[in-house]
Design a protein around this motif. Structure first.
Motif, PDB file in Angstrom:
ATOM      1  N   ILE A  83       0.809  -1.252   0.193  1.00  0.00           N
ATOM      2  CA  ILE A  83       0.100   0.138   0.129  1.00  0.00           C
ATOM      3  C   ILE A  83       0.906   1.278  -0.163  1.00  0.00           C
ATOM      4  N   LEU A  84       1.922   1.320   0.824  1.00  0.00           N
ATOM      5  CA  LEU A  84       2.830   2.658   0.988  1.00  0.00           C
ATOM      6  C   LEU A  84       3.322   2.687  -0.347  1.00  0.00           C
ATOM      7  N   GLY A  85       3.730   1.601  -1.095  1.00  0.00           N
ATOM      8  CA  GLY A  85       4.526   1.805  -2.298  1.00  0.00           C
ATOM      9  C   GLY A  85       3.541   2.364  -3.449  1.00  0.00           C
ATOM     10  N   LYS A  86       2.132   1.951  -3.512  1.00  0.00           N
ATOM     11  CA  LYS A  86       1.323   2.518  -4.251  1.00  0.00           C
ATOM     12  C   LYS A  86       1.083   4.042  -4.108  1.00  0.00           C
ATOM     13  N   VAL A  87       0.808   4.398  -2.619  1.00  0.00           N
ATOM     14  CA  VAL A  87       0.767   5.714  -2.022  1.00  0.00           C
ATOM     15  C   VAL A  87       1.794   6.654  -2.843  1.00  0.00           C
TER      16      VAL A  87
ATOM     17  N   ASN B 205      -6.943   1.845  -5.280  1.00  0.00           N
ATOM     18  CA  ASN B 205      -7.437   0.994  -4.384  1.00  0.00           C
ATOM     19  C   ASN B 205      -6.348   0.895  -3.427  1.00  0.00           C
ATOM     20  N   CYS B 206      -5.950   2.268  -2.891  1.00  0.00           N
ATOM     21  CA  CYS B 206      -4.492   2.142  -1.830  1.00  0.00           C
ATOM     22  C   CYS B 206      -4.880   3.311  -0.941  1.00  0.00           C
ATOM     23  N   HIS B 207      -5.962   3.310  -0.028  1.00  0.00           N
ATOM     24  CA  HIS B 207      -6.248   4.325   0.763  1.00  0.00           C
ATOM     25  C   HIS B 207      -5.070   4.363   2.006  1.00  0.00           C
ATOM     26  N   PRO B 208      -4.466   5.215   2.481  1.00  0.00           N
ATOM     27  CA  PRO B 208      -3.422   5.179   3.431  1.00  0.00           C
ATOM     28  C   PRO B 208      -3.726   4.506   4.625  1.00  0.00           C
ATOM     29  N   VAL B 209      -5.009   4.596   5.036  1.00  0.00           N
ATOM     30  CA  VAL B 209      -5.594   4.078   6.209  1.00  0.00           C
ATOM     31  C   VAL B 209      -5.028   2.426   6.139  1.00  0.00           C
ATOM     32  N   LYS B 210      -5.343   1.852   4.975  1.00  0.00           N
ATOM     33  CA  LYS B 210      -5.027   0.176   5.023  1.00  0.00           C
ATOM     34  C   LYS B 210      -3.636   0.051   5.645  1.00  0.00           C
ATOM     35  N   ALA B 211      -2.673   0.883   5.085  1.00  0.00           N
ATOM     36  CA  ALA B 211      -1.043   0.667   5.776  1.00  0.00           C
ATOM     37  C   ALA B 211      -1.187   0.593   7.267  1.00  0.00           C
ATOM     38  N   SER B 212      -2.293   0.883   7.963  1.00  0.00           N
ATOM     39  CA  SER B 212      -2.222   0.872   9.505  1.00  0.00           C
ATOM     40  C   SER B 212      -2.761  -0.338   9.962  1.00  0.00           C
TER      41      SER B 212
ATOM     42  N   VAL C 257      13.234  -9.334  -2.321  1.00  0.00           N
ATOM     43  CA  VAL C 257      12.002  -9.865  -1.655  1.00  0.00           C
ATOM     44  C   VAL C 257      10.868  -9.059  -1.795  1.00  0.00           C
ATOM     45  N   LYS C 258      10.967  -7.796  -2.075  1.00  0.00           N
ATOM     46  CA  LYS C 258       9.866  -6.990  -2.333  1.00  0.00           C
ATOM     47  C   LYS C 258       9.471  -7.089  -3.802  1.00  0.00           C
ATOM     48  N   ARG C 259      10.102  -7.599  -4.834  1.00  0.00           N
ATOM     49  CA  ARG C 259       9.584  -7.700  -6.084  1.00  0.00           C
ATOM     50  C   ARG C 259       8.989  -9.276  -6.113  1.00  0.00           C
ATOM     51  N   PHE C 260       9.490 -10.132  -5.088  1.00  0.00           N
ATOM     52  CA  PHE C 260       8.838 -11.378  -5.042  1.00  0.00           C
ATOM     53  C   PHE C 260       7.304 -11.315  -4.495  1.00  0.00           C
ATOM     54  N   CYS C 261       7.234 -10.156  -3.613  1.00  0.00           N
ATOM     55  CA  CYS C 261       5.826 -10.129  -2.853  1.00  0.00           C
ATOM     56  C   CYS C 261       5.106  -9.131  -3.579  1.00  0.00           C
ATOM     57  N   HIS C 262       5.709  -8.681  -4.738  1.00  0.00           N
ATOM     58  CA  HIS C 262       4.773  -7.581  -5.849  1.00  0.00           C
ATOM     59  C   HIS C 262       4.562  -6.318  -4.963  1.00  0.00           C
ATOM     60  N   ILE C 263       5.646  -5.930  -4.048  1.00  0.00           N
ATOM     61  CA  ILE C 263       5.723  -4.597  -3.738  1.00  0.00           C
ATOM     62  C   ILE C 263       6.266  -3.543  -4.580  1.00  0.00           C
ATOM     63  N   PRO C 264       5.375  -2.506  -5.206  1.00  0.00           N
ATOM     64  CA  PRO C 264       6.104  -1.582  -6.285  1.00  0.00           C
ATOM     65  C   PRO C 264       7.399  -1.055  -5.904  1.00  0.00           C
TER      66      PRO C 264
END
Length: 350
Positions: A117-121, A173-180, A313-320
């Motif tokens: 989520i933080l990556g998308k934000v 679909n990346c509201h910052p609240v989801k990061a909490s 690891v981030k790319r493996f977990c699909h983190i932008p």
């Protein structure tokens, strides 16, 4: 035959009256013996802070009672007991394995989702900065056409910028609240599992035969220098280890940032440093099984944070991937540690 084997066999005795009578006699005798030893330890204790913390921990009124008798605590308490009975592990290993299992199944997925989520934000913030430039040009044209004053122009600019932000958040679909979500799950789980272990030590919330047997198992299924998991660590090894690990986590968060922290971030950093040190005497006062859980959880958290720094690891977990992501995070952290050590050495020379 060891006490743990006796307790495990006795706990599964059927409900015939003679067997119940034998069960009560065995558990009562062992419980009285342990209570006598505990009273002797209480007479020797002269650490007022420890006595104060213990009295708070043992309190079973108000919020303590509500949490102790809550459904999540009951489930976790039954879960750790089932793990102990099914696996046959001693209690110290049961606490550690249950901690790893809970963190692997709950906090790791949420930590990955938080980074996602933080990556998308971060990406939509970059896009929004470009849109803000276009909006400023449009507002400047509107000021000339409609003779807006500065206040009106700022109102329309902020309103349009907020609409653009909301549309980008909905699109990704990346509201910052989801990061909490990680905090909202991790902290309650930490509290509930700590209270569940506390219930096992203090034979709560129901004082029955099974609870007394579990208590006696905890008192003999320790490890190394901690024989009795119902007592505090006699050599303060676990409390100091937990404090140092938490400090390492705090410093890791600081060293893994590419930019220098702001003034506010430094205040937050110093707060968590102080909190990590404060938790050392608190951990020294709780039963060893709770201290073992806290230390194991902190060790897992440190390893989790280190692993999730890796770009692979981030790319493996699909983190932008973001512009603030470090290409070589471990080298960056190592260099930061070297600079800090050199600065401390220079201060000593001066």
């Amino acid at each position: 035959m060891s006490y743990s084997v006796i307790f495990r066999n006795v706990r599964h005795v059927s409900s015939y009256s003679t067997k119940n009578f034998y069960l009560c006699n065995v558990s009562s005798a062992l419980f009285k013996t342990h209570s006598f030893n505990e009273r002797k330890l209480e007479c020797k204790r002269n650490f007022s802070f420890q006595s104060s913390i213990e009295s708070i921990i043992k309190t079973q009124t108000g919020i303590f009672r509500t949490i102790s008798e809550s459904t999540p605590v009951e489930y976790l308490q039954n879960f750790v007991v089932d793990v102990h009975d099914i696996t046959g592990l001693p209690w110290w290993a049961t606490v550690m394995c249950t901690t790893v299992l809970l963190r692997s199944s709950v906090t790791v997925p949420l930590a990955i989702y938080q980074n996602y989520i933080l990556g998308k934000v971060h990406h939509i913030q970059s896009e929004l900065s470009e849109l803000a430039k276009e909006l400023r040009n449009e507002v400047a044209i509107a000021v000339k056409l409609y003779n807006w004053d500065e206040k009106t122009a700022q109102y329309h600019f902020k309103r349009s910028l907020k609409k653009q932000w909301n549309s980008l958040v909905i699109r990704e679909n990346c509201h910052p609240v989801k990061a909490s979500l990680l905090i909202w799950f991790q902290i309650p789980m930490w509290i509930c599992f700590s209270v569940a272990l506390r219930n096992l030590v203090y034979i709560l919330p129901k004082t029955d035969v099974n609870a007394q047997i579990i208590f006696n198992e905890l008192s003999v299924e320790g490890f190394g220098w901690i024989v009795d998991l119902t007592q505090a660590d006699p050599f303060f090894i676990l409390p100091v280890a937990m404090g140092l690990i938490n400090l390492a986590i705090v410093e890791l968060q600081f060293l893994s940032k590419p930019n220098e922290p702001t003034k506010l971030q430094r205040y937050v950093l110093n707060f968590f440093r102080g909190f990590s040190i404060f938790m050392i005497p608190v951990t020294a006062c709780v039963p060893s099984c709770v201290a073992l859980y806290w230390t194991t959880s902190s060790m897992y958290g440190l390893a989790q944070n280190l692993i999730l720094l890796s770009p692979k690891v981030k790319r493996f977990c699909h983190i932008p991937q973001t512009s603030s992501e470090l290409e070589k995070p471990y080298t960056h952290i190592f260099n930061g540690i070297k600079r800090r050590v050199n600065s401390i050495s220079n201060l000593r020379i001066l």
